[in-house]
Design an enzyme around this catalytic site. Structure first.
Site, PDB file in Angstrom:
ATOM      1  NE  ARG A  77      -3.467   2.250   2.816  1.00  0.00           N
ATOM      2  CZ  ARG A  77      -3.250   3.182   3.746  1.00  0.00           C
ATOM      3  NH1 ARG A  77      -2.254   3.050   4.624  1.00  0.00           N
ATOM      4  NH2 ARG A  77      -4.022   4.238   3.818  1.00  0.00           N
ATOM      5  CG  HIS A 121      -1.042   9.031   3.425  1.00  0.00           C
ATOM      6  ND1 HIS A 121      -1.202   7.687   3.727  1.00  0.00           N
ATOM      7  CD2 HIS A 121      -0.634   9.609   4.575  1.00  0.00           C
ATOM      8  CE1 HIS A 121      -0.872   7.469   4.986  1.00  0.00           C
ATOM      9  NE2 HIS A 121      -0.510   8.637   5.528  1.00  0.00           N
ATOM     10  CD  GLU A 166      -4.674   7.671   9.414  1.00  0.00           C
ATOM     11  OE1 GLU A 166      -4.166   8.741   9.765  1.00  0.00           O
ATOM     12  OE2 GLU A 166      -4.251   6.568   9.790  1.00  0.00           O
ATOM     13  CG  ASN A 295      -5.142   3.400   8.551  1.00  0.00           C
ATOM     14  OD1 ASN A 295      -5.262   2.373   7.891  1.00  0.00           O
ATOM     15  ND2 ASN A 295      -4.706   4.538   8.027  1.00  0.00           N
ATOM     16  CE1 TYR A 297       0.110   2.829  13.482  1.00  0.00           C
ATOM     17  CE2 TYR A 297      -1.892   3.894  12.720  1.00  0.00           C
ATOM     18  CZ  TYR A 297      -0.647   3.357  12.452  1.00  0.00           C
ATOM     19  OH  TYR A 297      -0.160   3.340  11.170  1.00  0.00           O
ATOM     20  CD  GLU A 361      -1.605   4.041   8.054  1.00  0.00           C
ATOM     21  OE1 GLU A 361      -1.351   4.483   9.194  1.00  0.00           O
ATOM     22  OE2 GLU A 361      -1.756   4.763   7.060  1.00  0.00           O
TER      23      GLU A 361
HETATM   24  O1  IFM Z   1       2.540   7.747  10.011  1.00  0.00           O
HETATM   25  C1  IFM Z   1       1.159   7.767  10.162  1.00  0.00           C
HETATM   26  C2  IFM Z   1       0.470   7.559   8.847  1.00  0.00           C
HETATM   27  O2  IFM Z   1       0.856   8.505   7.901  1.00  0.00           O
HETATM   28  C3  IFM Z   1      -1.026   7.686   9.015  1.00  0.00           C
HETATM   29  N1  IFM Z   1      -1.504   6.827  10.075  1.00  0.00           N
HETATM   30  C4  IFM Z   1      -0.793   6.868  11.324  1.00  0.00           C
HETATM   31  C5  IFM Z   1       0.685   6.692  11.105  1.00  0.00           C
HETATM   32  C6  IFM Z   1       1.430   6.732  12.461  1.00  0.00           C
HETATM   33  O3  IFM Z   1       1.207   7.944  13.090  1.00  0.00           O
END
Ligand code: IFM
Length: 456
Positions: A77, A121, A166, A295, A297, A361
């Site tokens: 990606r 992006h 995002e 995405n 985290y 992500e």
């Molecule tokens: O690095 C970023 C990415 O560009 C978009 N999603 C989160 C990642 C980590 O912060």
């Protein structure tokens, strides 16, 4: 313990973004994006770092594809830099810019890696920001035109297309809290930006459908928030509702249901009457997609209270307090909590039945360094990835249609306002020499891919 085996056709990928890795900021006709301007503005990015050189991927692309081939990934990606392809954000494409992505996709295809292309992006051509940026409706139309240029050039070789990455970050970090480019702090404008990003997505889907072969998969990537109230109190639950509306439903509802969240419209009445949403817009935003990228985290824990301004949560500042979640943390100070990913996946299974999902992500930054023998040991990242992939496996077992997982990130890179200080890569980059060194996590991921799952 038993092995956790994934479906045979599961897509194992890595992810990157143009501004974070390419460098070559003023080569071959590329002009500044909002991130070039922002990163060159003193005080905006740690250490004054910019993406001018980044991981020099523009010149080292073949080496980077070879690294992925060694890993055994099935998919890659990446994003196209709008200012490389259509520098002013209008008019014809620049051939040299397109040629780079043709070379990249050819290289991927000959390595048997499927290209997964993201159109946006975050690198808006600066000229479009000068003309009003995302709060300005015309930007959505510009984006649709750009989508058509890229589709015409690469439609014969890219099977999976993502419109935006995002949009929450683009709207609210860019126009409300101002910690991302273009650095504006205008809460009302950020809500207009969010709508125009949704509109841009829908217009691009229409254009892509017309330009691409019927087999092309068209998608959108959202950074959905795994929102949790601190307690079961009415105030904390109300705070969670507000953040869910701004962080999740503001994007999910227009795209999948052709409506705006009614509660969000009420929550933001002091900022806007939403009259910028015109008749027919929500039909455009809900042009059907083939899959949704998520995405993830870390989770977002909230309670009744107040938060600092300017905040990326327009209208919620006087109602919501963000609470640090317990548990281990990454170098970003983000809590490690795979349960948040599992919760999001099962929620989407229930709310969007029939929509295939991809984790586009997931990954973690740690303070990695090469030891005297040149090795980079990153056991915390391995543990993070292992835990999150186990959560994906559990979601699959519970009937969630997850088709793939893209690890963020292939390479250490420019981590936006944090500059090069935060390393997300499974391949270490020595930014002085541009030497690439696969970390232990890269070997671990190669083993996961080769065995089709996790060791028990
Ligand atoms: O690095 C970023 C990415 O560009 C978009 N999603 C989160 C990642 C980590 O912060």
């Amino acid at each position: 313990m038993t092995e956790l085996t994934f479906p045979a056709r599961f897509r194992w990928g890595t992810a990157t973004a143009a501004y974070q890795i390419e460098g070559a900021a003023d080569e071959d006709g590329r002009t500044p994006s909002i991130w070039d301007t922002f990163s060159r503005t003193p005080g905006k990015v740690r250490n004054g770092d910019t993406g001018d050189i980044a991981a020099d991927h523009y010149h080292r692309m073949a080496e980077d594809v070879a690294l992925m081939k060694d890993l055994g990934v099935t998919d890659y990606r990446f994003s196209v830099a709008w200012p490389r392809v259509q520098p002013t954000g209008r008019g014809p494409a620049v051939q040299k810019g397109l040629d780079f992505y043709r070379r990249l996709t050819d290289e991927l295809l000959s390595a048997d890696i499927r290209p997964v292309l993201t159109l946006y992006h975050w690198d808006l051509p600066q000229e479009l920001e000068d003309a009003g940026g995302w709060p300005h409706r015309e930007t959505a139309e510009r984006f649709a035109e750009y989508a058509g240029l890229v589709a015409d050039a690469l439609g014969d070789r890219v099977p999976t297309w993502t419109t935006l990455n995002e949009p929450w970050c683009a709207a609210f970090l860019g126009y409300a809290s101002g910690v991302h480019a273009p650095g504006r702090t205008d809460a009302a404008a950020s809500l207009r930006a969010a709508h125009h990003l949704n509109l841009a997505h829908g217009r691009a889907v229409q254009v892509l459908r017309a330009a691409l072969p019927a087999s092309a998969e068209v998608s959108l990537t959202l950074n959905l928030h795994a929102v949790r109230p601190l307690s079961d109190s009415a105030g904390d639950r109300e705070a969670a509702r507000r953040i869910d509306a701004l962080g999740n439903r503001l994007f999910l509802d227009p795209v999948f249901h052709g409506r705006l969240p009614a509660d969000l419209v009420e929550d933001t009445v002091a900022l806007t009457d939403w009259s910028f949403v015109r008749d027919g817009d929500l039909e455009v935003t809900s042009a059907p997609v083939d899959s949704l990228g998520i995405n993830y985290y870390s989770p977002t824990v909230v309670a009744a209270g107040t938060s600092e301004t300017p905040s990326p949560w327009p209208g919620a500042e006087r109602h919501v307090r963000f609470v640090p979640a317990p548990g281990p943390r990454t170098a970003m100070d983000w809590p490690v909590d795979p349960e948040g990913l599992y919760g999001l996946l099962t929620r989407l299974r229930d709310e969007l039945p029939g929509t295939p999902l991809m984790v586009t992500e997931n990954g973690a930054a740690y303070d990695d360094y090469a030891d005297p023998s040149g090795e980079v040991h990153d056991p915390e990242r391995v543990a993070y990835l292992d835990g999150h992939l186990a959560a994906v496996h559990r979601a699959l077992a519970d009937g969630v249609d997850v088709r793939g997982y893209f690890l963020w990130s292939l390479l250490d890179n420019f981590e936006w306002a944090y500059g090069y200080g935060k390393r997300f890569g499974i391949v270490h980059v020595d930014f002085a020499s541009q030497r690439r060194t696969p970390k232990d996590s890269a070997r671990w991921y190669a083993d996961v891919i080769a065995r089709g799952g996790l060791r028990g």
